[in-house]
Write a protein that holds these residues in place. Structure first.
Motif, short mmCIF file in Angstrom:
data_model
loop_
_atom_site.label_atom_id
_atom_site.label_comp_id
_atom_site.label_asym_id
_atom_site.label_seq_id
_atom_site.Cartn_x
_atom_site.Cartn_y
_atom_site.Cartn_z
N UNK A 2 0.82 -1.21 0.00
CA UNK A 2 0.00 0.00 0.00
C UNK A 2 0.86 1.26 0.00
N UNK A 3 1.91 1.22 0.83
CA UNK A 3 2.73 2.43 0.97
C UNK A 3 3.46 2.73 -0.34
N UNK A 4 3.90 1.67 -1.02
CA UNK A 4 4.60 1.87 -2.30
C UNK A 4 3.65 2.50 -3.31
N UNK A 5 2.45 1.93 -3.41
CA UNK A 5 1.47 2.46 -4.37
C UNK A 5 1.10 3.90 -4.03
N UNK A 6 0.89 4.15 -2.71
CA UNK A 6 0.51 5.50 -2.32
C UNK A 6 1.62 6.48 -2.67
N UNK A 7 2.89 6.09 -2.42
CA UNK A 7 4.00 6.97 -2.75
C UNK A 7 4.07 7.21 -4.25
N UNK A 8 3.83 6.15 -5.03
CA UNK A 8 3.90 6.29 -6.48
C UNK A 8 2.84 7.27 -6.97
N UNK A 9 1.61 7.09 -6.48
CA UNK A 9 0.53 8.00 -6.90
C UNK A 9 0.86 9.43 -6.49
N UNK A 10 1.34 9.56 -5.24
CA UNK A 10 1.67 10.90 -4.75
C UNK A 10 2.73 11.57 -5.59
N UNK A 11 3.80 10.81 -5.91
CA UNK A 11 4.88 11.39 -6.70
C UNK A 11 4.37 11.81 -8.08
N UNK A 12 3.60 10.92 -8.72
CA UNK A 12 3.09 11.23 -10.05
C UNK A 12 2.21 12.48 -10.03
N UNK A 13 1.30 12.52 -9.05
CA UNK A 13 0.37 13.66 -9.01
C UNK A 13 1.11 14.94 -8.68
N UNK A 14 2.06 14.85 -7.73
CA UNK A 14 2.80 16.07 -7.36
C UNK A 14 3.59 16.60 -8.55
N UNK A 15 4.29 15.71 -9.26
CA UNK A 15 5.05 16.18 -10.43
C UNK A 15 4.11 16.72 -11.49
N UNK A 16 2.97 16.02 -11.65
CA UNK A 16 2.00 16.46 -12.66
C UNK A 16 1.47 17.85 -12.36
N UNK A 17 1.10 18.08 -11.10
CA UNK A 17 0.56 19.39 -10.74
C UNK A 17 1.61 20.47 -10.98
N UNK A 18 2.84 20.19 -10.57
CA UNK A 18 3.90 21.20 -10.75
C UNK A 18 4.07 21.53 -12.23
N UNK A 19 4.08 20.48 -13.07
CA UNK A 19 4.30 20.70 -14.50
C UNK A 19 3.12 21.44 -15.14
N UNK A 20 1.89 21.10 -14.71
CA UNK A 20 0.72 21.75 -15.31
C UNK A 20 0.75 23.26 -15.02
N UNK A 21 1.36 23.64 -13.89
CA UNK A 21 1.40 25.05 -13.54
C UNK A 21 2.54 25.80 -14.22
N UNK A 22 3.37 25.12 -15.03
CA UNK A 22 4.48 25.78 -15.72
C UNK A 22 3.97 26.53 -16.95
N UNK A 23 4.74 27.50 -17.44
CA UNK A 23 4.24 28.32 -18.55
C UNK A 23 4.42 27.73 -19.95
N UNK A 24 5.17 26.63 -20.11
CA UNK A 24 5.40 26.12 -21.47
C UNK A 24 4.38 25.03 -21.81
N UNK A 25 3.92 25.02 -23.03
CA UNK A 25 2.89 24.05 -23.39
C UNK A 25 3.40 22.62 -23.26
N UNK A 26 4.68 22.40 -23.60
CA UNK A 26 5.19 21.03 -23.53
C UNK A 26 5.19 20.53 -22.09
#
Lengths: 114, 545
Positions: A2-26
């Motif tokens: 459970x902890x591995x999966x939770x960490x994986x989801x957390x890492x993916x979502x955190x990186x995703x949120x950070x990237x979505x807030x960046x100014x470049x379309x890519x």
């Protein structure tokens, strides 16, 4: 597990949120992909984590449901993957069109100091 | 008693699906054929929607509040996928198809030629909208939402050009992120309750374990966020004016229903899972709706007052309309009463029709002012249609005394959207306010603020639209005014006539709205109707015995 999966989801979502807030379309499109991976894993985990349990029941036998895993989240994940794949592809086309029109890959179509 | 399953319920989804798919086989130049197919499909949708509305009015054992149910694949509830038709769904279907026909006719005058696959996208959009109104299952709601959104991305970009692509990009990113939230909410609900069926979820709500409830509330809040993004609530609606302003006129006219899809789902889920009837979850999230609705009205009013151009104004008018409805729905979820909800539904119907007409009118008014003409020329260049364009300008009859006719339409719309007599917007607001004063929520601080803002936002709309109308239509008359075809004006007049009929026939319409509102207050009819539904095969067996 459970902890591995939770960490994986957390890492993916955190990186995703950070990237979505960046100014470049890519960066935004990569962020959206990461977010959708995180969400897909999340949907999957909502069927509870089971190891070595098949989701498909054999036909015509009396079965013990506790030996099987829940098939619905897997079906949901499949649908979600297809839909997010298609919309991301569409977004990619729009991104290229925007770059063609404005000559920049800034999400607003112009650099901040212009 | 045996009866065949009501196959008509699935028709609003199948008609646009088949028409849209069929049109993909025609070459894009064959627009005449495509237009005829789309027109037939839209007319069929309107007829079916009205028939469904008449049926859902039917006299049933539960006081005419029976629901129509269609089990896809004849699987038993709550395991199978179902379509549910009740008064609210039928009402929304009628509004959607009433918007689609004028937008389509308007597109025939020129917009259909300024990009590819306009008609197919239009049909798929209608399919998604109708499906979202009919489905009784959360995951299918997601699927239909995605169909609707995917088609709306295409429609928003229809005609291309830098403005459209830029605002389209923002629109797509926001909606993609919202879709991911949708998935999180849906899977959270499934993980806890083990069902995706809305009726089954509502049945479980009062009996839920105390430790599960916060998680379900979190899931409902996440889902609510998604629908509020669609409805354009402040501060989630910043994208809306830019996107609607840059969309082509027929696309924007049909987008007027998209915000109402968000409102519809909030009404549906709110009253099923957190209705004022009782239970520990009663009224969950209602404060957010009230506060958000008020903030949206304020933001929309300032936006309208500050807009330099009529297109942007129309975008902010959408925000004011959905803010009013959301705020009213929030107050009703706290126990505001049936009258107020029926007023909100009436106001929503009238303002949606009015906004759709306003978006069509915007383009005609702008045509005389150069900016839009430049944009049109650009998109014609891109699609290599300059030889088409002059030819298409010729067809049809031009309207004489253009500016006078446009001015009259504009004045009528301004009066309607501002909520002044004699039009339906006024009646809707009055019923909301009188419901508020009589109902259980009259006298609270939130209700007084809501009341004041509802009136002031009407004033702001009136000031802004009149100022613009004076500048546009009373300017010195040396110019001839833009050339407007009869086929472009007819849809606007038709929408206005629909509003007039709505006002003139207010009594039967309001009776329907009241029945809808009281049916929403009694979710057990919906829940029992879905849960106790018989399969067709069971019915056949019974008949055989």
């Amino acid at each position: 597990m459970e902890i591995v999966l939770a960490l994986a989801i957390g890492t993916l979502v955190a990186s995703g949120v950070w990237l979505v807030l960046r100014p470049r379309t890519f960066q935004v499109i990569v962020g959206l992909c990461l977010l959708s991976y995180g969400v897909n894993l999340f949907i999957f985990s909502m069927g509870r984590l089971r190891v070595a349990a098949p989701p498909i029941l054999p036909k015509g036998e009396t079965i013990d449901p506790s030996l099987y895993t829940d098939p619905i989240p897997q079906a949901l994940v499949l649908t979600a993957i297809v839909i997010s794949f298609a919309t991301t592809a569409l977004f990619l086309v729009v991104l290229l069109a925007a770059q063609g029109f404005t000559g920049t890959d800034h999400i607003d179509g112009k650099e901040r100091d212009q | 008693m045996t009866e065949t399953p009501q196959h008509l319920i699935i028709a609003p989804i199948l008609i646009p699906l088949l028409a849209g798919a069929l049109m993909l086989f025609y070459e894009d130049r064959d627009r005449q054929t495509k237009f005829i197919i789309s027109l037939g499909a839209c007319a069929a949708m309107l007829v079916v929607a009205i028939e469904l509305l008449l049926r859902s009015k039917g006299e049933g054992p539960s006081g005419g509040n029976q629901i129509g149910l269609y089990l896809l694949g004849d699987w038993p509830t709550p395991f199978g996928i179902n379509l549910v038709l009740d008064r609210l769904a039928a009402l929304m279907l009628v509004i959607a198809s009433m918007l689609s026909l004028p937008a389509l006719v308007y597109a025939y005058a020129g917009w259909q030629a300024r990009g590819q696959h306009f008609h197919s996208l239009f049909m798929f959009q209608m399919m998604g909208v109708n499906g979202a109104f009919l489905t009784g299952d959360l995951f299918n709601l997601f699927v239909f939402f995605e169909i609707m959104l995917a088609a709306s991305y295409g429609l928003l970009l229809h005609g291309s050009g830098p403005d459209r692509v830029r605002s389209g990009m923002h629109y797509i990113v926001i909606n993609l992120v919202a879709s991911l939230f949708f998935l999180i909410g849906v899977s959270l609900i499934y993980g806890i309750t083990g069902t995706l069926n809305m009726a089954e979820l509502a049945r479980q709500m009062p009996y839920m374990e105390a430790e599960d409830r916060p998680l379900v509330h979190a899931a409902m809040a996440i889902l609510g966020l998604v629908f509020l993004v669609k409805a354009g609530i402040w501060p989630l609606g910043m994208w809306l004016p830019a996107a609607y302003q840059s969309a082509s006129a027929p696309a924007a006219a049909i987008f007027a229903i998209l915000t109402k899809v968000g409102v519809y789902v909030i009404l549906r889920l709110g009253f099923l899972a957190a209705g004022p009837a009782g239970g520990p979850s009663s009224g969950f999230g209602a404060e957010v709706l009230v506060a958000g609705g008020i903030a949206t009205m304020i933001y929309g009013s300032f936006g309208i007052l500050g807009s330099p151009a009529i297109g942007r104004m129309a975008g902010y008018a959408v925000l004011v309309s959905s803010g009013s409805v959301l705020g009213a729905v929030g107050l009703v979820l706290q126990g505001g009463g049936v009258t107020m909800l029926s007023g909100a539904l009436y106001y929503m119907t009238a303002s949606t029709l009015g906004l759709s007409a306003l978006f069509l009118l915007v383009e005609l008014v702008n045509r005389g002012q150069g900016s839009a003409a430049a944009m049109l020329a650009l998109s014609a260049d891109l699609y290599g249609a300059p030889e088409d364009a002059p030819e298409e300008e010729q067809k049809g009859i031009a309207v004489p005394a253009t500016m006078t006719v446009l001015g009259l339409c504009f004045a009528a719309l301004a009066v309607l959207l501002a909520g002044l007599p004699p039009f339906a917007g006024f009646l809707g607001k009055v019923i909301i306010l009188s419901g508020l004063l009589q109902g259980g929520q009259g006298g609270t601080t939130a209700s007084w603020i809501f009341m004041a803002i509802l009136i002031v936002s009407g004033l702001a709309t009136l000031i802004a639209l009149m100022r613009l109308g004076v500048q546009t239509f009373w300017s010195s008359g040396e110019e001839e005014g833009p050339k407007v075809l009869a086929i472009e004006l007819a849809p606007i007049v038709a929408l206005l006539l629909a509003v007039v009929v709505l006002t003139w026939q207010a009594r039967p319409v309001m009776r329907y709205m009241e029945a809808t509102a009281s049916a929403l207050h009694r979710p057990d009819v919906y829940i029992n109707g879905v849960i106790s539904a018989e399969r067709t095969s069971d019915r056949e067996q019974e008949a055989a015995e």
